[in-house]
Write a protein that holds these residues in place. Structure first.
Motif, PDB file in Angstrom:
ATOM      1  N   ALA A 218     -37.594 -28.126   4.749  1.00 47.66           N
ATOM      2  CA  ALA A 218     -38.349 -27.503   5.610  1.00 47.66           C
ATOM      3  C   ALA A 218     -37.680 -26.051   5.870  1.00 47.66           C
ATOM      4  O   ALA A 218     -38.299 -25.042   5.840  1.00 47.66           O
ATOM      5  CB  ALA A 218     -38.278 -28.134   6.988  1.00 47.66           C
ATOM      6  N   PHE A 219     -36.328 -26.055   5.566  1.00 45.54           N
ATOM      7  CA  PHE A 219     -35.691 -24.851   5.748  1.00 45.54           C
ATOM      8  C   PHE A 219     -35.807 -23.984   4.332  1.00 45.54           C
ATOM      9  O   PHE A 219     -36.160 -22.743   4.593  1.00 45.54           O
ATOM     10  CB  PHE A 219     -34.215 -24.879   6.101  1.00 45.54           C
ATOM     11  N   ILE A 220     -35.806 -24.620   3.434  1.00 44.27           N
ATOM     12  CA  ILE A 220     -36.167 -24.051   1.971  1.00 44.27           C
ATOM     13  C   ILE A 220     -37.451 -23.304   1.979  1.00 44.27           C
ATOM     14  O   ILE A 220     -37.820 -22.171   1.654  1.00 44.27           O
ATOM     15  CB  ILE A 220     -36.116 -24.916   0.763  1.00 44.27           C
ATOM     16  N   ARG A 221     -38.511 -24.213   2.580  1.00 40.96           N
ATOM     17  CA  ARG A 221     -39.648 -23.512   2.783  1.00 40.96           C
ATOM     18  C   ARG A 221     -40.005 -22.070   3.603  1.00 40.96           C
ATOM     19  O   ARG A 221     -40.517 -21.441   3.425  1.00 40.96           O
ATOM     20  CB  ARG A 221     -40.852 -24.668   3.356  1.00 40.96           C
ATOM     21  N   VAL A 222     -39.226 -22.423   4.808  1.00 40.54           N
ATOM     22  CA  VAL A 222     -39.008 -21.221   5.589  1.00 40.54           C
ATOM     23  C   VAL A 222     -38.605 -19.954   4.999  1.00 40.54           C
ATOM     24  O   VAL A 222     -39.033 -18.854   4.995  1.00 40.54           O
ATOM     25  CB  VAL A 222     -38.350 -21.356   6.830  1.00 40.54           C
ATOM     26  N   LEU A 223     -37.391 -20.123   4.199  1.00 40.06           N
ATOM     27  CA  LEU A 223     -36.843 -19.131   3.656  1.00 40.06           C
ATOM     28  C   LEU A 223     -37.499 -18.670   2.251  1.00 40.06           C
ATOM     29  O   LEU A 223     -37.742 -17.275   2.184  1.00 40.06           O
ATOM     30  CB  LEU A 223     -35.372 -19.671   2.859  1.00 40.06           C
ATOM     31  N   THR A 224     -38.211 -19.192   1.844  1.00 39.46           N
ATOM     32  CA  THR A 224     -39.263 -18.935   0.621  1.00 39.46           C
ATOM     33  C   THR A 224     -40.233 -18.061   1.168  1.00 39.46           C
ATOM     34  O   THR A 224     -40.362 -17.052   0.602  1.00 39.46           O
ATOM     35  CB  THR A 224     -39.761 -20.088  -0.007  1.00 39.46           C
TER      36      THR A 224
END
Length: 231
Positions: free
Chosen positions: A110-116
């Motif tokens: 989920a954090f990877i998606r936010v950062l992307t």
């Protein structure tokens, strides 16, 4: 989903931990820009003044959230190393297993998606992660690779750079699969087999000898401290 109208502070938690709990939930639900310090304070059940007393601004709070996740992985990896056998190959396979479990976990993804989503508009978020330095896992892998080279009698020209390459090669595929397909297989037996397979392939290449030096910029994008140390 976060219930912004109902504070979720637990009695046994410190105010700082309660703030971090709330920030994690809100950053994941709302993204960076839509998460205000006011909302974090309300969710944590503390005053806005308390939030600012612990974290000077929202970027510092975001950095603390990322650091907390990294500390959790570091602890798991340290326990893995303490329990590991003398065989470097077995030690590396166990490290890979812990890494795969951590980097395919729903919260991490989920954090990877936010950062992307946010990185293009807010590059300081990416810099926040980079500024945390070399991930602990790279240090542990480098130790195991040095030991394998010593035991097997080959020369490893740049253990940290090769450790960074190993981490990238072993983690990227399963992590991408998990990002693209939330239902992808995260069975422990599957990860164990994958960890042993990729570790065996990587070490077979190293043990063959005549290894090239890593390019000067090889790790600079994700692991900047390595490029500075080797310059």
């Amino acid at each position: 989903m976060a219930d912004q109208g109902r504070p979720r502070r637990a009695g046994g938690r410190s105010k700082r931990e309660s703030i971090l709990d709330a920030a994690i939930e809100l950053f994941l639900e709302l993204g960076f820009d839509q998460t205000s310090m006011d909302v974090v304070a309300a969710q944590a059940g503390v005053s806005k003044t308390t939030v600012y007393a612990h974290f000077g601004d929202k970027l510092e709070l975001f950095r603390a959230v990322i650091a907390r996740g990294g500390a959790s992985l570091d602890f798991d990896l340290d326990q893995t190393m303490l329990a590991a056998v003398d065989d470097p190959q077995e030690r590396l396979a166990r490290i890979v297993l812990k890494l795969l479990q951590a980097t395919t976990a729903p919260t991490y993804l989920a954090f990877i998606r936010v950062l992307t989503v946010e990185a293009g508009r807010r590059p300081e978020l990416t810099e926040t992660i980079r500024s945390l330095g070399v991930p602990h896992v790279v240090d542990l892998v480098a130790v195991a690779l040095r030991e394998d080279a010593r035991q097997r009698g080959y020369t490893l020209p740049d253990p940290e750079a090769y450790a960074g390459l190993f981490v990238r090669m072993t983690a990227a595929g399963p992590q991408m699969d998990a990002l693209l397909d939330p239902e992808t297989d995260r069975d422990l037996a599957h990860f164990e087999a994958y960890a042993r397979w990729t570790t065996a392939i990587f070490l077979r290449g190293l043990r063959a000898g005549d290894l090239p030096d890593a390019p000067a910029s090889a790790m600079s994008q994700v692991f900047p401290r390595l490029s500075r140390a080797n310059s």
